[in-house]
Design a protein around this motif. Structure first.
Motif, short mmCIF file in Angstrom:
data_model
loop_
_atom_site.label_atom_id
_atom_site.label_comp_id
_atom_site.label_asym_id
_atom_site.label_seq_id
_atom_site.Cartn_x
_atom_site.Cartn_y
_atom_site.Cartn_z
N ALA A 87 21.88 1.06 -18.93
CA ALA A 87 23.16 1.31 -19.46
C ALA A 87 23.87 -0.04 -19.26
O ALA A 87 24.37 -0.25 -18.06
N VAL A 88 24.41 -0.63 -20.49
CA VAL A 88 25.12 -1.89 -20.20
C VAL A 88 26.59 -1.88 -20.75
O VAL A 88 26.68 -1.53 -21.89
N THR A 89 27.49 -2.19 -19.89
CA THR A 89 28.87 -2.04 -20.32
C THR A 89 29.66 -3.36 -20.23
O THR A 89 29.66 -3.86 -18.99
N PRO A 90 30.16 -4.06 -21.10
CA PRO A 90 31.02 -5.23 -21.02
C PRO A 90 32.37 -4.90 -20.65
O PRO A 90 33.11 -4.09 -21.29
N LEU A 91 33.04 -5.34 -19.72
CA LEU A 91 34.48 -5.16 -19.47
C LEU A 91 35.19 -6.37 -19.14
O LEU A 91 34.86 -7.37 -18.64
N LEU A 92 36.57 -6.14 -19.60
CA LEU A 92 37.44 -7.27 -19.33
C LEU A 92 38.20 -7.02 -18.26
O LEU A 92 38.66 -5.72 -18.01
N GLY A 93 38.79 -8.11 -17.68
CA GLY A 93 39.84 -7.90 -16.55
C GLY A 93 40.81 -9.10 -16.82
O GLY A 93 40.73 -10.34 -16.91
N PHE A 94 42.28 -8.56 -16.69
CA PHE A 94 43.26 -9.68 -17.06
C PHE A 94 44.51 -9.08 -16.41
O PHE A 94 44.99 -7.80 -16.79
N GLY A 95 44.97 -9.39 -15.26
CA GLY A 95 46.49 -9.16 -14.65
C GLY A 95 46.10 -8.12 -13.54
O GLY A 95 45.25 -7.74 -13.32
N ARG A 96 47.30 -7.91 -12.80
CA ARG A 96 47.22 -7.12 -11.75
C ARG A 96 47.26 -5.65 -12.17
O ARG A 96 46.77 -4.84 -11.19
N GLY A 97 47.73 -5.34 -13.50
CA GLY A 97 47.69 -3.84 -13.42
C GLY A 97 46.83 -3.36 -14.83
O GLY A 97 46.58 -4.46 -15.45
N ASP A 98 46.56 -2.22 -14.75
CA ASP A 98 45.43 -1.86 -16.27
C ASP A 98 44.22 -2.88 -16.27
O ASP A 98 44.07 -3.20 -17.36
N ASN A 99 43.72 -3.31 -15.15
CA ASN A 99 42.51 -4.19 -15.03
C ASN A 99 41.20 -3.39 -15.12
O ASN A 99 41.01 -3.19 -13.92
N SER A 100 40.59 -3.31 -16.43
CA SER A 100 39.59 -2.50 -16.23
C SER A 100 38.33 -2.89 -15.56
O SER A 100 37.49 -2.16 -14.84
N LEU A 101 37.94 -4.25 -15.30
CA LEU A 101 36.97 -4.92 -14.48
C LEU A 101 37.28 -4.80 -13.08
O LEU A 101 36.46 -4.24 -12.30
N ASN A 102 38.54 -4.98 -12.43
CA ASN A 102 38.95 -4.68 -11.17
C ASN A 102 38.68 -3.19 -10.75
O ASN A 102 38.18 -2.89 -9.70
N GLU A 103 39.14 -2.47 -11.70
CA GLU A 103 39.02 -0.86 -11.41
C GLU A 103 37.59 -0.41 -11.11
O GLU A 103 37.09 0.06 -10.47
N ALA A 104 36.85 -1.09 -12.19
CA ALA A 104 35.50 -0.65 -12.09
C ALA A 104 34.74 -1.09 -11.00
O ALA A 104 33.73 -0.52 -10.20
N LEU A 105 34.98 -2.31 -10.42
CA LEU A 105 34.34 -2.95 -9.44
C LEU A 105 34.71 -2.12 -8.04
O LEU A 105 34.05 -1.94 -7.27
N LEU A 106 35.93 -1.76 -7.95
CA LEU A 106 36.37 -0.85 -6.71
C LEU A 106 35.76 0.50 -6.83
O LEU A 106 35.17 0.83 -5.86
#
Length: 466
Positions: free
Chosen positions: A253-272
């Motif tokens: 399963a491969v999911t591309p994620l984007l991360g931009f900004g301090r809030g609502d950042n999908s990549l940051n949330e996924a990493l955590l």
């Protein structure tokens, strides 16, 4: 670097730590693409990355979409540009677009004399060879200091060549030196379409994103309203992946994620979320030891739970900003020492876990080559490919992306084990924090500047911005 030391307090307020907590794990309903494990290849070294990139360009028939921090005006950058123009000449219908950071493209190298930057090379090629290769500058912030285009991934027909590397001599291992990164080739039309569609939708359609290889280029000041609109658009942007995918027995399963900004950042949330979900062990790769506060907190929690943590970091001499003794010192040369100080404090705080083998800090060094690896391995079934440096700047300012690979059948386990074993060949495990050079022994110019930063407490601000 000098202007950072005298930066105003309002800049510090802009960089307050990311504090928001996700109410639900972003992994609960993460859409994914089912990619055959056999379609995912780990390339072993920079020269293999260069060879694969040039071969894919030469064979391209429909599209080439390159997104990178910079395409440098040097032999490596010119080799890539030559290949792109040659591909267009062979296939006139081939669509070629290159996206680089707007600010980075229009300045010279740090510490060098002022110049028109890489954009001068782009205009020279277009004047000499004509149209066909569109090179765009993407200003994700109004100033480079506040964030850059840090997306990764080259889409060539139905293949995605993913690496944290930019395009220049050292990343492409020319002239006897290299900057090590990670390199993955994923052959999957759905992934290639999603990544190319994102660029088309959010960059090509934006008034802030302008061609750099044309005679008349607007100033950044002229683009300020459009840059604000682009930032707002990117805050809620993401890759379009249809939900409801099914995973076959031979798929990852491969999911591309984007991360931009301090809030609502999908990549940051996924990493955590991935880190919090660690059952036994995690491997974290970063070139600059300057972890965001949320990541440090989660690593501390994992250590208290008894999980094994492996960190691989470049030795300060493998940092791309390191200035060897005997060469004229520039303020930017402080950075490797700041990062080493961060690591020394971290290792000292966790010396008991280092002694027991629960925490393993690996310092990478190979001659005068440099280290630029990023990413995660969680247990034996999750990997993250990303250009995210896992530092406060990436966490809050830069436009980042990443590929999350969920591999419940352990189909990629052997490939990832081989990648990790190869990395450790040039790494030494840190036995104790005292094995790192003490700040008392740093060069006099470094000690002087560090003392000045510490006295004004601006070292914390510098850590957040660089």
């Amino acid at each position: 670097m000098n202007h950072l030391i005298s930066a105003p307090a309002r800049l510090a307020r802009r960089m307050l730590p990311f504090r928001r907590q996700s109410k639900a794990s972003p992994l609960d309903a993460l859409p994914f693409l089912a990619v055959p494990a056999s379609a995912i290849v780990v390339l072993p070294e920079p020269s293999a990355f260069r060879h694969e990139l040039l071969q894919l360009i030469a064979q391209a028939s429909r599209r080439i979409v390159i997104v990178t921090l910079y395409l440098q005006d040097d032999d490596g950058g010119r080799e890539v540009l030559d290949a792109l123009y040659a591909a267009k000449a062979r296939q006139p219908a081939l669509q070629i677009s290159v996206f680089v950071d707007w600010h980075r493209a229009q300045r010279g190298l740090i510490g060098k004399q002022k110049s028109e930057g890489n954009a001068g090379m782009y205009r020279g090629y277009a004047a000499r060879l004509g149209p066909g290769v569109d090179i765009y500058g993407v200003p994700v912030q109004s100033r480079e200091l506040f964030g850059v285009l840090h997306l990764k991934g080259f889409v060539i027909d139905d293949a995605v060549l993913y690496s944290g590397a930019s395009l220049n001599d050292v990343y492409l291992a020319r002239h006897g030196r290299y900057r090590l990164d990670r390199y993955h080739l994923l052959r999957h039309s759905g992934l290639a379409d999603a990544m190319a569609a994102f660029v088309q939708r959010h960059f090509v359609g934006s008034g802030a994103v302008r061609r750099l290889n044309v005679a008349e280029v607007p100033t950044t000041r002229m683009l300020q309203p459009a840059i604000r609109e682009l930032r707002q658009d990117l805050q809620g942007a993401g890759y379009d992946i249809p939900p409801g995918g099914t995973l076959g027995p031979c798929d990852v399963a491969v999911t591309p994620l984007l991360g931009f900004g301090r809030g609502d950042n999908s990549l940051n949330e996924a990493l955590l979320a991935l880190l919090r979900g660690t059952r036994e062990r995690v491997i974290l790769l970063t070139p600059y030891f300057n972890l965001p506060r949320p990541v440090r907190i989660v690593l501390g929690q994992l250590l208290r739970r008894g999980c094994e943590i492996n960190l691989m970091i470049g030795d300060k001499t493998a940092n791309d900003f390191y200035i060897p003794p005997g060469q004229p010192f520039k303020t930017i040369g402080l950075l490797p020492y700041l990062y080493e100080n961060n690591l020394r404090r971290f290792a000292r705080a966790h010396r008991r876990q280092i002694g027991s083998g629960q925490l393993n800090i690996h310092l990478w060094r190979d001659g005068d080559n440099s280290y630029h690896l990023k990413g995660l391995f969680v247990d034996d079934d999750v990997a993250v490919l990303t250009g995210n440096n896992l530092n406060p700047r990436a966490w809050a300012l830069d436009l980042e992306n990443g590929l999350v690979l969920l591999d419940p059948a352990h189909l990629l386990h052997a490939k990832h084990q081989a990648e990790w074993a190869a990395l450790k060949q040039h790494a030494t495990r840190l036995s104790d924090y005292r094995a790192l050079e003490s700040p008392r022994h740093y060069p006099a110019a470094v000690r002087k500047q560090l003392k000045r930063l510490n006295r004004t407490r601006l070292d914390r601000l510098v850590n957040r911005l660089l």
